[in-house]
Design an enzyme around this catalytic site. Sequence first.
Site, PDB file in Angstrom:
ATOM      1  N   GLU B  65       0.807  -1.221   0.000  1.00  0.00           N
ATOM      2  CA  GLU B  65       0.000   0.000   0.000  1.00  0.00           C
ATOM      3  C   GLU B  65       0.840   1.272   0.000  1.00  0.00           C
ATOM      4  O   GLU B  65       0.550   2.229  -0.721  1.00  0.00           O
ATOM      5  CB  GLU B  65      -0.967   0.023   1.185  1.00  0.00           C
ATOM      6  CG  GLU B  65      -2.107  -0.988   1.096  1.00  0.00           C
ATOM      7  CD  GLU B  65      -1.702  -2.400   1.489  1.00  0.00           C
ATOM      8  OE1 GLU B  65      -0.596  -2.578   2.035  1.00  0.00           O
ATOM      9  OE2 GLU B  65      -2.494  -3.329   1.232  1.00  0.00           O
ATOM     10  N   HIS B 134     -11.078  -4.759   9.316  1.00  0.00           N
ATOM     11  CA  HIS B 134     -11.636  -4.670   7.963  1.00  0.00           C
ATOM     12  C   HIS B 134     -12.975  -3.938   7.954  1.00  0.00           C
ATOM     13  O   HIS B 134     -13.777  -4.137   7.046  1.00  0.00           O
ATOM     14  CB  HIS B 134     -11.895  -6.068   7.385  1.00  0.00           C
ATOM     15  CG  HIS B 134     -10.700  -6.803   6.896  1.00  0.00           C
ATOM     16  ND1 HIS B 134      -9.834  -7.438   7.729  1.00  0.00           N
ATOM     17  CD2 HIS B 134     -10.236  -7.023   5.634  1.00  0.00           C
ATOM     18  CE1 HIS B 134      -8.887  -8.039   7.008  1.00  0.00           C
ATOM     19  NE2 HIS B 134      -9.112  -7.799   5.738  1.00  0.00           N
TER      20      HIS B 134
END
Lengths: 333, 335
Positions: B65, B134
């Site tokens: 990322e 998440h």
Amino acid sequence: MTTIQLLKGHPLSSKEHASHALLYMWKIRKFEEAVEDLFGRGMMHGTMHLSIGQEASPTGMCLALDLADQITSTHRGHGHCIAKGADLTRMIAELLGKKIGYCGGRGGSMHIADVETGNLGANGVVGGGIPIAVGAGLASKLQKKGTVAVSFFGDGAMNEGAFHEAANLAAIWKLPVIFFCENNHYGMSSSTEKAFAIEKLADRGLGYGIPGVTVDGNNVVEVYEAAEAAVARARNGEGPTIIEAITYRWKGHSRSDKNLYRTKEEIEEWKHKDPLPRFISIVLEKGLLSQDEIDAVQQQAHDQIVHAVNEAVKAESAEPSGLLDAVFKKVGA
Amino acid sequence: MADTTNRMLTMAEAVREAMTIAMNEREDVFLMGEDVGIYGGAFGVSSEMQNKFGADRIIDTPISELGIVGAAVGAALAGMRPIVEIQFSDFTAQAMDQIANQAAKIHFMLGGALHVPLVLRTPQGSGTGAAAQHSQVLETWFANIPGLKVVVPSNPADAKGLLLSAIDDPNPVIFLEHKLLYKIPGRDAVPEGVERIPLGVSKVLRHGSDLTIVATGIMVNKSYEVAEKLSAEGINITLIDPRTISPLDMDPIHESVQQTGRLLVVQEGPSHGGFINEVIARVSESASFGSLIAPIKRLAGMNIPIPYAPQLERAAVPQIEDIEVAAREIVKNWR
Ligand SMILES: Cc1ncc(C[n+]2csc(CCOP(=O)(O)OP(=O)(O)O)c2C)c(N)n1
Ligand SMILES: [Mg+2]
């Protein structure tokens, strides 16, 4: 409540060791099948990351560990957890959101930890557990505990910055750490061919001064032998090792996976490299176990899973009351 | 322009349509992210796009990322208009240096010499049983960083128009899509053509004289249901969706509060330090404060990580029933 009966040692060193290795691989396989079934029947929610096809890797690694040695695990962590000795009922109960689950229903599949067996936790964040294992290794060194910390992670995780920074720390401080990379050829849809410009992921250690070995991750014997050597190095203060275990996940990445990035033939091909029959044929060949004994081990694994599911289904659901009090550990408690 | 085609798209389809339009319009737009190619992204948003635009414009990345957001910043500085998809908003944490310290500050810090036309799209929110790492709603994080524009679409039509503007914008835009909205069609049809919705303009979804509700993301939809239901009981609600929480358009909020005298603000993320507190502060320090006839009410997520089990997860964030109870109480108790 856990009765931990881990038997350390080479899977071919005795009848007991062979049946132990087999039992654990079967427990993992049957656990994953049970999870898939619970999911299919709508009894479990969220998502699931199954490790069917990869059972030899965590089993082989954990056969080389003491109970006090620690592991960090991943989103695909059921196998690591079981191989380290976790209680199956509490695992299933967690997946079903029950009070007696490992996390009291707060964590689910991706967050099971088990202090008793040295499992510092699965992780929803790819690479998240790697520096944590290095920290456990640091604590072991500072406290002269003699324990080893193993970080399980996937091929995909090797491309996270977390891996690189953690690897360097472990190397320069010669920490008792094992970087156990389960190379199942894909990080979700991204193949190792696309995500890496090197062939052996174990070579990633070179730049950090960490020796790496690549083993057949579907052969529990090979995995164990590499693990044993890495553990010895770690305990001797010689520092970390990277073990790359080549394996394959049979199932989709998670429940939403349509498997568009790989072929049916490839999946079939790997099913022929199933770690279970693989080990069984070795054991039969060596005359360590008879077919009857092998069948009995399989039955034992089956019974344990059925028992765990039944107990977990009966257990009381987790309740929302008390969630606010669960965020912090009480000071002084 | 009124829509005549009655195209009831999902949020995923609307976002895909906006990206497709932008990529057809301009060569410098490309999409980059984990599994955005053949997999179509974890939620299928870029499904089939790689077939159309090729692997050079729909770029699959390794799980890195920080690297990919940084590469997008660099490409943006060098004349491209990258769209980055981060698979779950939780993993913007990995990329936070590039988002907060680089992208957000470059234009200002370098005296305006450079700018960063970058869109970072990412799904957020709970309700999927994916637990604490998440499921977060992190809009507040980004809204607290000057230099970022923050868009939180609540429906497909807005998502399309806002994303088109975000891609055009010469600044970094964080575009937060709620996972639970991906697969359901919106209430309103999505215009077929290229209709941009400017960033920084709040939307008034319905007008009512008894209560003003300001909500973000999926809470707009939940509040809408409540407003419709309560109107049958004679409680009339004005519902406002800021759509971009930074910059924040307060005008319709002030206007409405001055009429209703009652304000309920709703967000999914935890209340502590949350974005909605900004709305409350701005009302409190303005002339609108004098029109209030009821204490301002806040509904937000509990100050806990999102739990896994469905019964726990539900309890952690405001549900329709919670909004209904709150709305009814404010109106009944303060006359
Ligand atoms: C930081 C981060 N990025 C992305 C994801 C989404 N994600 C979950 S698992 C996964 C693939 C992981 O691949 P690998 O490390 O090879 O493990 P495997 O799934 O193959 O066991 C991805 C991209 C995540 N959970 N965390
Ligand atoms: Mg993998």
